[in-house]
Design a protein around this motif. Structure first.
Motif, PDB file in Angstrom:
ATOM      1  N   VAL A 112       1.663  11.911  -5.382  1.00 50.75           N
ATOM      2  CA  VAL A 112       1.817  13.268  -4.854  1.00 50.75           C
ATOM      3  C   VAL A 112       1.854  14.269  -5.995  1.00 50.75           C
ATOM      4  O   VAL A 112       1.235  15.346  -5.943  1.00 50.75           O
ATOM      5  N   ALA A 113       2.582  13.927  -7.061  1.00 46.89           N
ATOM      6  CA  ALA A 113       2.710  14.837  -8.210  1.00 46.89           C
ATOM      7  C   ALA A 113       1.354  15.125  -8.832  1.00 46.89           C
ATOM      8  O   ALA A 113       1.070  16.253  -9.256  1.00 46.89           O
ATOM      9  N   VAL A 114       0.490  14.098  -8.897  1.00 49.44           N
ATOM     10  CA  VAL A 114      -0.844  14.281  -9.485  1.00 49.44           C
ATOM     11  C   VAL A 114      -1.636  15.311  -8.691  1.00 49.44           C
ATOM     12  O   VAL A 114      -2.251  16.235  -9.254  1.00 49.44           O
ATOM     13  N   ARG A 133      -0.539   1.167  -6.676  1.00 50.38           N
ATOM     14  CA  ARG A 133       0.541   0.553  -7.443  1.00 50.38           C
ATOM     15  C   ARG A 133       1.906   0.838  -6.825  1.00 50.38           C
ATOM     16  O   ARG A 133       2.949   0.485  -7.369  1.00 50.38           O
ATOM     17  N   GLY A 134       1.910   1.540  -5.682  1.00 48.83           N
ATOM     18  CA  GLY A 134       3.163   1.839  -5.011  1.00 48.83           C
ATOM     19  C   GLY A 134       3.902   3.015  -5.596  1.00 48.83           C
ATOM     20  O   GLY A 134       5.058   3.270  -5.236  1.00 48.83           O
ATOM     21  N   TYR A 180      -8.510  13.796 -10.490  1.00 51.45           N
ATOM     22  CA  TYR A 180      -7.163  13.724  -9.897  1.00 51.45           C
ATOM     23  C   TYR A 180      -7.116  12.682  -8.769  1.00 51.45           C
ATOM     24  O   TYR A 180      -6.145  11.938  -8.620  1.00 51.45           O
ATOM     25  N   VAL A 181      -8.168  12.664  -7.983  1.00 58.07           N
ATOM     26  CA  VAL A 181      -8.213  11.730  -6.857  1.00 58.07           C
ATOM     27  C   VAL A 181      -8.169  10.286  -7.351  1.00 58.07           C
ATOM     28  O   VAL A 181      -7.470   9.437  -6.787  1.00 58.07           O
ATOM     29  N   ARG A 182      -8.898  10.003  -8.453  1.00 60.14           N
ATOM     30  CA  ARG A 182      -8.878   8.655  -9.023  1.00 60.14           C
ATOM     31  C   ARG A 182      -7.458   8.264  -9.456  1.00 60.14           C
ATOM     32  O   ARG A 182      -6.984   7.169  -9.176  1.00 60.14           O
ATOM     33  N   VAL A 183      -6.800   9.200 -10.129  1.00 57.63           N
ATOM     34  CA  VAL A 183      -5.455   8.919 -10.616  1.00 57.63           C
ATOM     35  C   VAL A 183      -4.502   8.699  -9.439  1.00 57.63           C
ATOM     36  O   VAL A 183      -3.725   7.737  -9.410  1.00 57.63           O
ATOM     37  N   ALA A 184      -4.582   9.588  -8.444  1.00 55.35           N
ATOM     38  CA  ALA A 184      -3.687   9.479  -7.291  1.00 55.35           C
ATOM     39  C   ALA A 184      -3.911   8.167  -6.538  1.00 55.35           C
ATOM     40  O   ALA A 184      -2.966   7.508  -6.105  1.00 55.35           O
ATOM     41  N   ALA A 185      -5.172   7.765  -6.386  1.00 56.24           N
ATOM     42  CA  ALA A 185      -5.478   6.530  -5.676  1.00 56.24           C
ATOM     43  C   ALA A 185      -4.883   5.321  -6.388  1.00 56.24           C
ATOM     44  O   ALA A 185      -4.323   4.412  -5.752  1.00 56.24           O
ATOM     45  N   MET A 186      -4.997   5.322  -7.746  1.00 57.98           N
ATOM     46  CA  MET A 186      -4.418   4.196  -8.487  1.00 57.98           C
ATOM     47  C   MET A 186      -2.905   4.177  -8.355  1.00 57.98           C
ATOM     48  O   MET A 186      -2.286   3.126  -8.227  1.00 57.98           O
ATOM     49  N   LEU A 221     -11.300   4.873  -2.473  1.00 52.86           N
ATOM     50  CA  LEU A 221     -10.620   4.688  -3.745  1.00 52.86           C
ATOM     51  C   LEU A 221      -9.410   3.790  -3.585  1.00 52.86           C
ATOM     52  O   LEU A 221      -9.085   3.005  -4.474  1.00 52.86           O
ATOM     53  N   LEU A 222      -8.712   3.924  -2.463  1.00 55.13           N
ATOM     54  CA  LEU A 222      -7.553   3.059  -2.232  1.00 55.13           C
ATOM     55  C   LEU A 222      -7.972   1.599  -2.148  1.00 55.13           C
ATOM     56  O   LEU A 222      -7.223   0.702  -2.505  1.00 55.13           O
TER      57      LEU A 222
END
Length: 671
Positions: free
Chosen positions: A97-99, A90-91, A80-86, A10-11
């Motif tokens: 982490v919060a996601v 984006r830095g 959640y993983v998709r959101v965290a990877a994006m 995903l990254l």
């Protein structure tokens, strides 16, 4: 492990081809008779799909779609993983982490959520937080191996192998599926053992084998066979052959078509001396792969070890037919035919040369075979081919040594043209190789091309000025040409070169001074010759040749006869049956006027050296002094026929009315 790959993938971002956007609201407004939960799922999937499409088009609004999907289905970890990877791409590390923390809050009984959080922390190089997340996953799902596995891998990444091993060993009593833990433990101990000598069983190797064995007793999965092969290889490495046989047999039962396993079983049976069983396994493979040259060759070797020549030749023939990439089958088959059918051996090698036209070993064996079979034209062509192959070596020094060797082979077999060409190329490849100059020069001398021989050695002298070996062999060349003034000069230069170089000083030995002294004697420098020969004997008291040479030199000049007699006496004490020494003794007696005693010693000398022209001349001189003219004339004639360049004896014969031309054409007598 799977989760790590998911995060990594995903990254890297999605590369789905761009597609027209989809309206989520249109889906919501449709009345299709679904429950609210089902509608939420449908809308979440729609948002997720649109997010994937937008992400593929590098559209930052993809994040909005993923967030909407998460709100609708907070239980779906992949959202959640998709959101965290994006966020990470984006830095926005804190948001990422919060996601995942939100995912943990929404799914309090999910160990998977904590492991995703550990992955995020690990990506952010926060080892302590990653470890804590792994432990939380282990607490929530103590029977799930993933938490222990990820924590162990984290410790390993941090270089703490001991804690990694301890974590895995602790997990064995807790997890339901022990296979990943046992295999990783085996891997860790195996890696820690490093490269070891064959048949060595270290504590780490012993533990690795123990854990692989335990894993092999667990229920089978897709990794059972690969790890059984690993275990079998370790048994082989540690020479536990019976265990290896059991292991590979189990694999062969499930994978009968695995050629590598069949080979290893054959190796095992060879190791325990059961060649027949090894042949059995390899024959199955060979019959399945008749064009496999390696298998056919290996089977041929086994038959050869079993003294089954017929099958060995058959398999080596099959190996050659399979167009092998190495020379082994051709060389082996040719060796079988060498004694029984040399022509067939040549044919085998010639076919090998078609397959491997630049192969040095095939060319070398073929050249030797042609020489043995007296196929001179073919031998010459093959030597030229070898010369070409050797000249293409990147290592010019190695190439030079090869061409020099081939030159010697050619010269020994009287292929002088090839030899000269090879020596010339040797010098081009390595101008410092003295042996090439020397061999070429003496080859030219043997062809009576004296001036050319001298030019070759002069070239060596220019390339290697003041070199001991060059000057020493130059001296030998001049000596063979009877140019003794130049011989002496070259030896003096060689002496000076050796004296100036500590590495060459050892060359100034007794043999060198003997050569130097004898050259001076032939050049008429008797005082210097005497000193040098005396020095040769001082350096080596076993050099009795020096004593004899001095004694003979004095006897020829009629000086120091008492000392000469003493010297030759010492020489004869060591070698009483040496014809040259006995001749010297006889000649000293002759010079002393002890003619009868001289004759006795000359006769004794002739017993050991019956065809020596100098001894024959002495025999004639002694007999003449004893007034036995007819016998004297006979021996002078015999001497002259063997050495017609001896002007002194020629004068004696002419003075007695002998026609020297007739004498040269007269056959030698049998005496």
């Amino acid at each position: 492990m799977v989760m790590a790959l998911a995060i990594a993938g995903l990254l890297a971002g999605c590369h789905t081809p761009s597609t027209p956007s989809v309206s989520v609201h249109e889906v919501q407004e449709q009345d299709i008779g679904l429950s609210q939960s089902e509608l939420d799922l449908a809308e979440a999937l729609a948002n997720f799909s649109v997010g994937v499409l937008r992400e593929g088009m590098a559209d930052s609004d993809a994040l909005t779609n993923y967030l909407q999907a998460v709100q609708l289905r907070p239980d779906r970890m992949n959202l959640y993983v998709r959101v965290a990877a994006m966020r990470l791409r984006r830095g926005e590390t804190a948001e990422a982490v919060a996601v995942i923390k939100e995912a943990c809050r929404q799914n309090p009984h999910s160990g998977e959520a904590r492991l995703y959080l550990a992955q995020i922390y690990q990506a952010l190089k926060d080892g302590d937080a990653a470890q804590a997340a792994c432990r939380e996953a282990m607490r929530i799902e103590p029977a799930n191996y993933n938490g222990y596995l990820q924590l162990a891998l984290l410790y390993r990444e941090l270089g703490d192998e001991a804690r990694a091993i301890a974590t895995l060993e602790e997990s064995l009593a807790k997890v339901e599926d022990r296979r990943p833990m046992l295999r990783l433990l085996g891997d860790l101990y195996n890696q820690r053992a490093g490269n070891i000598l064959a048949a060595t069983i270290t504590p780490d190797i012993r533990k690795a084998i123990k854990y692989y064995e335990q894993a092999s007793r667990e229920p089978q999965d897709e990794l059972t066979i690969p790890y059984l092969q690993q275990l079998g290889d370790m048994y082989l490495m540690t020479r536990q052959i019976e265990s290896a046989i059991a292991c590979f047999t189990a694999i062969a039962t499930q994978s009968p078509g695995d050629i590598q396993v069949q080979k290893k079983l054959a190796l095992c049976y060879l190791a325990v001396g059961n060649k027949e069983k090894a042949v059995e396994y390899l024959k199955v493979i060979a019959d399945q792969e008749p064009r496999n040259s390696d298998i056919q060759y290996y089977l041929g070797e086994l038959y050869e070890n079993l003294s089954d020549t017929t099958n060995a030749v058959s398999r080596f023939t099959s190996a050659c037919a399979g167009e092998p990439t190495t020379n082994k089958p051709y060389l082996k088959l040719a060796l079988f035919y060498l004694e029984t059918d040399p022509r067939k051996a040549s044919q085998v090698l010639e076919s090998g040369l078609k397959q491997l036209p630049e192969d040095q070993k095939i060319l070398e064996m073929l050249a030797q075979l042609y020489l043995t079979n007296r196929q001179e034209a073919e031998a010459k062509e093959t030597l030229y081919h070898l010369q070409h192959v050797a000249g293409r070596y990147e290592d010019r020094a190695m190439a030079a040594r090869l061409t020099l060797h081939y030159g010697v082979v050619a010269q020994v077999n009287n292929l002088d043209e090839n030899a000269a060409s090879l020596y010339r190329q040797t010098i081009e490849l390595d101008p410092s190789l003295v042996d090439a100059y020397v061999r070429w020069a003496f080859l030219l001398l043997s062809q009576d091309r004296k001036d050319e021989a001298v030019l070759v050695m002069k070239k060596a002298d220019r390339m290697l000025p003041d070199d001991f070996a060059v000057n020493y062999f130059f001296a030998l060349l001049y000596s063979r040409m009877e140019r003794y003034r130049e011989t002496v000069d070259a030896l003096e230069t060689a002496r000076e070169a050796a004296a100036a170089d500590p590495e060459d000083e050892g060359n100034l030995d007794s043999a060198f001074y003997f050569s130097y002294g004898s050259a001076c004697e032939r050049n008429g420098q008797f005082s210097q010759a005497e000193a040098l020969l005396q020095h040769a004997f001082i350096l080596d008291s076993d050099n009795i040749e020096a004593l004899n040479y001095l004694a003979y030199m004095w006897s020829e000049r009629g000086t120091n006869l008492i000392q000469a007699l003493d010297y030759v006496g010492h020489a004869l004490e060591d070698e009483p049956e040496n014809g040259a020494f006995l001749d010297t003794l006889g000649w000293i007696y002759f010079k002393q006027g002890r003619t009868a005693e001289a004759l006795d010693e000359i006769v004794n000398a002739m017993v050991f050296m019956p065809d020596d022209p100098t001894i024959m001349e002495h025999m004639g001189d002694v007999l003449a002094a004893l007034h036995r003219a007819r016998e004297a004339l006979f021996w002078w004639e015999e001497s002259y026929r063997r050495n017609p360049d001896n002007q002194t004896i020629g004068e004696k014969l002419k003075a007695r009315g002998v026609n020297l031309d007739d004498l040269r054409n007269k056959p030698e007598s049998i005496h």
